[in-house]
Design a protein around this motif. Structure first.
Motif, PDB file in Angstrom:
ATOM      1  N   ILE A  55      32.095 -56.294  -4.468  1.00 48.51           N
ATOM      2  CA  ILE A  55      31.167 -57.028  -5.325  1.00 48.51           C
ATOM      3  C   ILE A  55      31.836 -58.315  -5.815  1.00 48.51           C
ATOM      4  CG2 ILE A  55      29.854 -56.966  -7.491  1.00 48.51           C
ATOM      5  CD1 ILE A  55      29.890 -53.862  -7.161  1.00 48.51           C
ATOM      6  N   VAL A  56      31.078 -59.406  -5.819  1.00 47.59           N
ATOM      7  CA  VAL A  56      31.518 -60.661  -6.428  1.00 47.59           C
ATOM      8  C   VAL A  56      30.639 -60.921  -7.640  1.00 47.59           C
ATOM      9  CG1 VAL A  56      31.707 -63.169  -6.160  1.00 47.59           C
ATOM     10  CG2 VAL A  56      32.348 -61.646  -4.258  1.00 47.59           C
ATOM     11  N   LEU A  57      31.263 -61.130  -8.797  1.00 45.80           N
ATOM     12  CA  LEU A  57      30.529 -61.430 -10.026  1.00 45.80           C
ATOM     13  C   LEU A  57      30.759 -62.891 -10.381  1.00 45.80           C
ATOM     14  CD1 LEU A  57      28.849 -60.468 -12.484  1.00 45.80           C
ATOM     15  CD2 LEU A  57      31.033 -59.971 -13.627  1.00 45.80           C
ATOM     16  N   LYS A  58      29.666 -63.640 -10.501  1.00 42.10           N
ATOM     17  CA  LYS A  58      29.771 -65.063 -10.810  1.00 42.10           C
ATOM     18  C   LYS A  58      28.583 -65.478 -11.664  1.00 42.10           C
ATOM     19  CE  LYS A  58      28.888 -67.901  -7.444  1.00 42.10           C
ATOM     20  NZ  LYS A  58      28.883 -68.602  -6.128  1.00 42.10           N
ATOM     21  N   SER A  59      28.578 -66.729 -12.108  1.00 45.10           N
ATOM     22  CA  SER A  59      27.444 -67.238 -12.868  1.00 45.10           C
ATOM     23  C   SER A  59      26.947 -68.524 -12.240  1.00 45.10           C
ATOM     24  CB  SER A  59      27.828 -67.472 -14.330  1.00 45.10           C
ATOM     25  OG  SER A  59      28.783 -68.511 -14.450  1.00 45.10           O
ATOM     26  N   GLY A  60      25.755 -68.931 -12.650  1.00 41.10           N
ATOM     27  CA  GLY A  60      25.173 -70.148 -12.121  1.00 41.10           C
ATOM     28  C   GLY A  60      25.760 -71.393 -12.770  1.00 41.10           C
ATOM     29  N   GLY A  61      25.469 -72.544 -12.189  1.00 42.94           N
ATOM     30  CA  GLY A  61      25.949 -73.789 -12.762  1.00 42.94           C
ATOM     31  C   GLY A  61      27.368 -74.114 -12.368  1.00 42.94           C
ATOM     32  N   ASP A  62      27.923 -75.141 -13.024  1.00 38.09           N
ATOM     33  CA  ASP A  62      29.182 -75.695 -12.573  1.00 38.09           C
ATOM     34  C   ASP A  62      30.341 -75.494 -13.549  1.00 38.09           C
ATOM     35  OD1 ASP A  62      30.989 -77.086 -11.023  1.00 38.09           O
ATOM     36  OD2 ASP A  62      30.404 -79.036 -11.816  1.00 38.09           O
ATOM     37  N   ARG A  63      30.191 -75.868 -14.809  1.00 39.45           N
ATOM     38  CA  ARG A  63      31.350 -75.941 -15.688  1.00 39.45           C
ATOM     39  C   ARG A  63      31.410 -74.883 -16.788  1.00 39.45           C
ATOM     40  NH1 ARG A  63      34.154 -80.885 -15.296  1.00 39.45           N
ATOM     41  NH2 ARG A  63      34.271 -81.312 -13.056  1.00 39.45           N
ATOM     42  N   THR A  64      30.433 -73.985 -16.885  1.00 42.00           N
ATOM     43  CA  THR A  64      30.498 -72.910 -17.874  1.00 42.00           C
ATOM     44  C   THR A  64      30.238 -71.579 -17.190  1.00 42.00           C
ATOM     45  OG1 THR A  64      29.668 -74.357 -19.639  1.00 42.00           O
ATOM     46  CG2 THR A  64      29.598 -72.001 -20.046  1.00 42.00           C
ATOM     47  N   PHE A  65      31.214 -70.684 -17.260  1.00 42.10           N
ATOM     48  CA  PHE A  65      31.021 -69.339 -16.709  1.00 42.10           C
ATOM     49  C   PHE A  65      30.115 -68.526 -17.621  1.00 42.10           C
ATOM     50  CE2 PHE A  65      32.536 -64.851 -16.624  1.00 42.10           C
ATOM     51  CZ  PHE A  65      32.058 -64.517 -15.367  1.00 42.10           C
ATOM     52  N   CYS A  66      30.469 -68.444 -18.902  1.00 41.63           N
ATOM     53  CA  CYS A  66      29.669 -67.643 -19.830  1.00 41.63           C
ATOM     54  C   CYS A  66      29.999 -68.037 -21.262  1.00 41.63           C
ATOM     55  CB  CYS A  66      29.936 -66.155 -19.622  1.00 41.63           C
ATOM     56  SG  CYS A  66      29.006 -65.073 -20.741  1.00 41.63           S
ATOM     57  N   ALA A  67      28.963 -68.322 -22.038  1.00 36.20           N
ATOM     58  CA  ALA A  67      29.139 -68.699 -23.445  1.00 36.20           C
ATOM     59  C   ALA A  67      29.146 -67.491 -24.363  1.00 36.20           C
ATOM     60  CB  ALA A  67      28.052 -69.679 -23.871  1.00 36.20           C
ATOM     61  N   GLY A  68      29.079 -66.289 -23.798  1.00 33.87           N
ATOM     62  CA  GLY A  68      29.142 -65.085 -24.618  1.00 33.87           C
ATOM     63  C   GLY A  68      27.789 -64.674 -25.155  1.00 33.87           C
ATOM     64  N   ALA A  69      27.783 -64.193 -26.384  1.00 34.21           N
ATOM     65  CA  ALA A  69      26.561 -63.668 -26.990  1.00 34.21           C
ATOM     66  C   ALA A  69      25.532 -64.768 -27.216  1.00 34.21           C
ATOM     67  CB  ALA A  69      26.888 -62.988 -28.320  1.00 34.21           C
ATOM     68  N   SER A  70      24.271 -64.388 -27.172  1.00 38.11           N
ATOM     69  CA  SER A  70      23.173 -65.302 -27.467  1.00 38.11           C
ATOM     70  C   SER A  70      23.054 -65.471 -28.975  1.00 38.11           C
ATOM     71  CB  SER A  70      21.863 -64.748 -26.903  1.00 38.11           C
ATOM     72  OG  SER A  70      20.756 -65.399 -27.473  1.00 38.11           O
ATOM     73  N   PHE A  71      23.301 -66.678 -29.475  1.00 34.37           N
ATOM     74  CA  PHE A  71      23.186 -66.923 -30.915  1.00 34.37           C
ATOM     75  C   PHE A  71      21.754 -66.732 -31.401  1.00 34.37           C
ATOM     76  CE2 PHE A  71      27.147 -69.718 -31.897  1.00 34.37           C
ATOM     77  CZ  PHE A  71      27.941 -68.609 -31.661  1.00 34.37           C
ATOM     78  N   ASP A  72      20.783 -67.084 -30.564  1.00 41.44           N
ATOM     79  CA  ASP A  72      19.385 -66.880 -30.955  1.00 41.44           C
ATOM     80  C   ASP A  72      19.129 -65.405 -31.249  1.00 41.44           C
ATOM     81  OD1 ASP A  72      18.583 -69.550 -30.721  1.00 41.44           O
ATOM     82  OD2 ASP A  72      18.247 -69.351 -28.576  1.00 41.44           O
ATOM     83  N   GLU A  73      19.642 -64.548 -30.394  1.00 39.55           N
ATOM     84  CA  GLU A  73      19.421 -63.120 -30.580  1.00 39.55           C
ATOM     85  C   GLU A  73      20.240 -62.567 -31.742  1.00 39.55           C
ATOM     86  OE1 GLU A  73      18.420 -59.325 -27.770  1.00 39.55           O
ATOM     87  OE2 GLU A  73      19.713 -60.893 -26.981  1.00 39.55           O
ATOM     88  N   LEU A  74      21.465 -63.072 -31.921  1.00 38.25           N
ATOM     89  CA  LEU A  74      22.279 -62.644 -33.064  1.00 38.25           C
ATOM     90  C   LEU A  74      21.576 -62.961 -34.381  1.00 38.25           C
ATOM     91  CD1 LEU A  74      25.898 -63.687 -32.022  1.00 38.25           C
ATOM     92  CD2 LEU A  74      25.029 -61.364 -32.281  1.00 38.25           C
TER      93      LEU A  74
END
Length: 256
Positions: A55-74
């Motif tokens: 399995i390969v785990l990746k994210s979309g886009g170019d310069r940000t892998f993951c910003a973590g938790a959703s502040f809107d949902e928090l």
């Protein structure tokens, strides 16, 4: 007004025994609860798919892998039950990566924050670009990296984890993360990263599934209690997220 917590998607693609799982969200690949649940399910399904070897785990886009938790949902969390359930979303993804019988290669193309660092740490082999700076920002908003802590400390050691957890407002470079063991190697750009990930994935896809399964099992020995441990950690975060300090800190961050 569009509800950003409902956005984002999980894409899966199986090619020659390699299952690529890609998560994406317009808010810098942050992960609301719905997306976390879909990501957990995608990992579990890949693990049980006989045609999938690696399995390969990746994210979309170019310069940000993951910003973590959703502040809107928090910000939308109203009580302890909702708070704990949100943080259990990250716990379930980490445990899905841990329990998956297939090796998971992490492909980190850019900055990763908070829960994103936990995802990278919970993969079995992680490669990145020079843009993949890391930060555990939780303490800065009155919480703490409680759920992701075991995965991060397992990968980089307790001392380096503590450095990240305490210095919650500063990014550490991709080279720092490589030196500490979070990343195995770093590359100049996404194209080079993709080529290295594909090369390793193709090599593993030709390896013995039984041997890889046994190697993964022994590699994760000592983590058998993580279902209970991360549940307890999610409860800590679920309580703290209700504090006035955290709500004010998140609001101030969103208003920047």
């Amino acid at each position: 007004m569009e509800d950003r917590t409902t956005l984002g998607q999980i894409d899966t693609q199986l090619t020659d025994g390699i299952m690529t799982i890609t998560f994406s969200h317009p808010a810098h690949n942050s992960l609301p609860g719905k997306l976390l649940a879909q990501l957990r399910d995608a990992i579990r399904q890949a693990g049980s798919n006989a045609d999938c070897r690696v399995i390969v785990l990746k994210s979309g886009g170019d310069r940000t892998f993951c910003a973590g938790a959703s502040f809107d949902e928090l910000m939308a969390i109203q009580d302890f039950t909702e708070g704990k359930e949100f943080f259990l979303g990250f716990a379930r993804v980490i445990n899905a990566l841990r329990e998956c019988p297939k090796f998971v290669i992490g492909s980190v193309q850019g900055k990763t924050i908070g829960g994103g660092v936990g995802l990278a740490a919970a993969t079995d082999y992680c490669l990145a670009t020079t843009f993949a700076a890391v930060k555990l920002s939780e303490l800065a908003i009155g919480i703490g990296p409680f759920v992701v802590g075991p995965a991060v400390a397992r990968r980089i050691g307790q001392s380096a984890f503590q450095q990240l957890a305490i210095n919650a407002t500063e990014f550490q470079t991709a080279e720092w993360a490589r030196e500490k063991g979070l990343f195995t190697a770093i590359f100049a750009n996404t194209e080079e990263l993709d080529a290295a990930v594909l090369k390793l994935a193709q090599q593993l896809a030709k390896s013995s599934p039984q041997a890889m399964r046994e190697l993964k099992r022994i590699s994760w020995e000592g983590t058998e209690n993580w279902n209970e441990l991360l549940d307890t950690r999610a409860a800590i975060s679920g309580e703290l997220v209700l504090s006035d300090f955290t709500r004010n800190a998140i609001a101030a961050f969103k208003n920047k």
